[in-house]
Design an enzyme around this catalytic site. Structure first.
Site, mmCIF file in Angstrom:
data_model
loop_
_atom_site.group_PDB
_atom_site.id
_atom_site.type_symbol
_atom_site.label_atom_id
_atom_site.label_comp_id
_atom_site.label_asym_id
_atom_site.label_seq_id
_atom_site.Cartn_x
_atom_site.Cartn_y
_atom_site.Cartn_z
ATOM 1 N N LYS A 158 0.820 -1.213 0.000
ATOM 2 C CA LYS A 158 0.000 0.000 0.000
ATOM 3 C C LYS A 158 0.850 1.257 0.000
ATOM 4 O O LYS A 158 0.454 2.266 -0.578
ATOM 5 C CB LYS A 158 -0.946 0.017 1.206
ATOM 6 C CG LYS A 158 -2.141 -0.900 1.048
ATOM 7 C CD LYS A 158 -3.295 -0.463 1.935
ATOM 8 C CE LYS A 158 -4.462 -1.424 1.835
ATOM 9 N NZ LYS A 158 -5.476 -1.205 2.869
ATOM 10 N N LYS B 122 -4.909 -10.791 -6.790
ATOM 11 C CA LYS B 122 -6.200 -11.081 -6.166
ATOM 12 C C LYS B 122 -7.257 -10.099 -6.666
ATOM 13 O O LYS B 122 -6.938 -8.965 -7.014
ATOM 14 C CB LYS B 122 -6.093 -11.065 -4.630
ATOM 15 C CG LYS B 122 -6.087 -9.692 -4.008
ATOM 16 C CD LYS B 122 -6.334 -9.739 -2.482
ATOM 17 C CE LYS B 122 -6.224 -8.317 -1.931
ATOM 18 N NZ LYS B 122 -6.430 -8.191 -0.492
ATOM 19 N N LYS C 137 -11.185 -4.497 -4.804
ATOM 20 C CA LYS C 137 -11.985 -3.322 -5.121
ATOM 21 C C LYS C 137 -11.112 -2.112 -5.424
ATOM 22 O O LYS C 137 -11.591 -1.122 -5.960
ATOM 23 C CB LYS C 137 -12.954 -3.010 -3.977
ATOM 24 C CG LYS C 137 -12.322 -2.942 -2.603
ATOM 25 C CD LYS C 137 -13.358 -3.099 -1.483
ATOM 26 C CE LYS C 137 -12.687 -3.533 -0.176
ATOM 27 N NZ LYS C 137 -13.589 -4.084 0.803
HETATM 28 P P1 TYM Z 1 -11.004 -6.434 3.354
HETATM 29 O O1 TYM Z 1 -12.033 -5.395 3.601
HETATM 30 O O2 TYM Z 1 -9.911 -6.160 2.374
HETATM 31 O O3 TYM Z 1 -11.695 -7.786 2.883
HETATM 32 C C1 TYM Z 1 -12.797 -8.364 3.600
HETATM 33 C C2 TYM Z 1 -12.667 -9.884 3.579
HETATM 34 O O4 TYM Z 1 -12.648 -10.372 2.232
HETATM 35 C C3 TYM Z 1 -11.511 -11.216 2.034
HETATM 36 N N1 TYM Z 1 -11.056 -11.050 0.637
HETATM 37 C C4 TYM Z 1 -10.856 -12.070 -0.234
HETATM 38 N N2 TYM Z 1 -10.999 -13.396 -0.119
HETATM 39 C C5 TYM Z 1 -10.745 -14.152 -1.203
HETATM 40 N N3 TYM Z 1 -10.369 -13.650 -2.405
HETATM 41 C C6 TYM Z 1 -10.215 -12.310 -2.578
HETATM 42 N N4 TYM Z 1 -9.852 -11.820 -3.758
HETATM 43 C C7 TYM Z 1 -10.466 -11.458 -1.455
HETATM 44 N N5 TYM Z 1 -10.410 -10.107 -1.265
HETATM 45 C C8 TYM Z 1 -10.777 -9.882 0.019
HETATM 46 C C9 TYM Z 1 -10.481 -10.729 3.041
HETATM 47 O O5 TYM Z 1 -9.542 -11.721 3.343
HETATM 48 C C10 TYM Z 1 -11.353 -10.385 4.225
HETATM 49 O O6 TYM Z 1 -11.628 -11.534 5.002
HETATM 50 N N6 TYM Z 1 -7.886 -6.046 7.263
HETATM 51 C C11 TYM Z 1 -9.188 -6.557 6.845
HETATM 52 C C12 TYM Z 1 -10.356 -5.966 7.621
HETATM 53 C C13 TYM Z 1 -10.275 -6.142 9.104
HETATM 54 C C14 TYM Z 1 -10.455 -7.344 9.816
HETATM 55 C C15 TYM Z 1 -10.332 -6.998 11.200
HETATM 56 C C16 TYM Z 1 -10.710 -8.664 9.441
HETATM 57 C C17 TYM Z 1 -10.047 -5.153 10.013
HETATM 58 N N7 TYM Z 1 -10.087 -5.656 11.292
HETATM 59 C C18 TYM Z 1 -10.444 -7.959 12.194
HETATM 60 C C19 TYM Z 1 -10.834 -9.623 10.454
HETATM 61 C C20 TYM Z 1 -10.697 -9.267 11.818
HETATM 62 C C21 TYM Z 1 -9.388 -6.203 5.382
HETATM 63 O O7 TYM Z 1 -8.779 -5.299 4.874
HETATM 64 O O8 TYM Z 1 -10.374 -6.907 4.753
#
Ligand code: TYM
Length: 331
Positions: free
Chosen positions: A111, A195, A198
């Protein structure tokens, strides 16, 4: 009952990757666990957000949680910034996180390369806030996609370090990832080495949960494949086709082998629209339910207000314990 915690950032629209990798599994857990699902708006501001869009997307993620099958009567659904204990514990955990270990996070490296004009300290301590999210609720299991595994590991390291100084403070959580072949990592349709995300500049790379059927069909028809015409699972040699097979299998509930058999001898011209069609039908009810919910702001407000109350109560218990152990004077 064991506790489950997970979060999704409202930093854009949710994709098919978010759904297949994580959110799809959330409702399955709510019968057997105490489930807490958060919309992590404080994480989202580590990169610049348009305020009006952030507000809209936060409610949209909440609506999508419900549309995907989460029941506010069974799971705690809330917005991170409504529970100040997240920021408070994050500060404490900052003092138990080493500069070196935070520097090794690949998401920070990625990032900060991508947003080189805004390499802020929040981006650097992002995993610490995430650790606070998880540890506040004495979480046992964190269901996430594999891209989050490094964040789960640093959370466990921080918790173990804290417990080493102040025993029995935090439950050590475990990540739960979809198995290989069950959506652990859905790839971009335009560049299947990356991957699905968004934040991709190329909107043909991702499918949004809110995309209209014609848009979904167009994106699948344009999906990058390869020059030989076989429809078989081979993630190294045929990443594009393998990703599409994976999506098809997940959307239909079939195994990858069944999907391969179904398309044996057929061409990409037939296969790609077929994947599009099953995804259209998978997402249609979710989109329609989300649209309904977004027309009912009062209901959403009731959900997130009650959610924040329940979450605050649980979070306070842990934070009070942490403050007492640290030697802060009781207020
Ligand atoms: P975020 O918002 O990027 O994504 C949300 C969830 O979607 C999963 N994900 C994917 N799984 C499979 N293939 C993909 N292409 C793909 N893109 C996204 C992510 O693994 C996630 O489970 N840091 C986290 C948010 C967060 C969080 C937490 C998660 C903040 N605090 C505490 C768990 C516990 C994030 O950026 O997810």
């Amino acid at each position: 009952k064991q506790t489950i915690f997970s979060g999704v950032q409202p930093s854009g629209k949710l994709t098919l990757g978010n759904y297949l990798g994580a959110i799809r599994n959330f409702p399955l857990l709510q019968e057997d666990y105490n489930c807490i699902y958060c919309v992590v708006d404080m994480h989202a501001i580590t990169v610049r957000q348009d305020p009006a869009a952030l507000r809209r997307q936060t409610l949209e993620v909440l609506a999508q949680y419900i549309a995907c099958g989460l029941d506010p009567e069974k799971s705690v659904l809330f917005i991170q910034s409504h529970v100040p204990a997240h920021a408070e514990l994050a500060w404490v955990l900052n003092c138990f996180t080493m500069f070196g270990e935070a520097s090794r996070m690949t998401q920070f490296k990625d990032k900060s390369a991508k947003h080189s004009d805004n390499v802020n300290v929040g981006l650097f301590t992002y995993p610490v806030l995430m650790a606070a999210d998880i540890l506040l609720y004495q979480t046992n299991i964190v269901p996430v996609g594999v891209d989050q595994s490094q964040h789960i590991e640093i959370c466990r390291d921080i918790a173990n370090r804290f417990n080493g100084v102040f025993p029995d403070t935090f439950t050590i959580p475990e990540g739960r990832y979809p198995k290989a072949g069950e959506g652990a990592k859905i790839m971009s349709l335009s560049d299947p080495e990356k991957k699905m995300s968004k934040s991709d500049e190329n909107e043909n790379g991702y499918i949004l949960l809110m995309d209209q059927p014609d848009v979904i069909m167009r994106k699948f028809k344009r999906a990058v494949t390869d020059s030989d015409a076989r429809i078989v699972m081979d993630p190294q040699g045929k990443p594009g086709i393998s990703n599409l097979l994976q999506i098809y299998a997940l959307a239909t509930g079939k195994t990858v082998a069944e999907a391969e058999a179904e398309f044996a001898g057929k061409g990409y011209g037939e296969f790609k629209p077929a994947v599009g069609e099953v995804v259209v039908e998978l997402l249609r009810p979710i989109r329609e339910k989300t649209e309904d919910l977004l027309r009912n702001k009062d209901y959403l407000q009731q959900v997130y207000t009650e959610g924040a109350q329940k979450a605050s109560y649980l979070a306070r218990k842990t934070l009070d314990k942490v403050y007492r152990k640290l030697g802060f004077v009781k207020r």
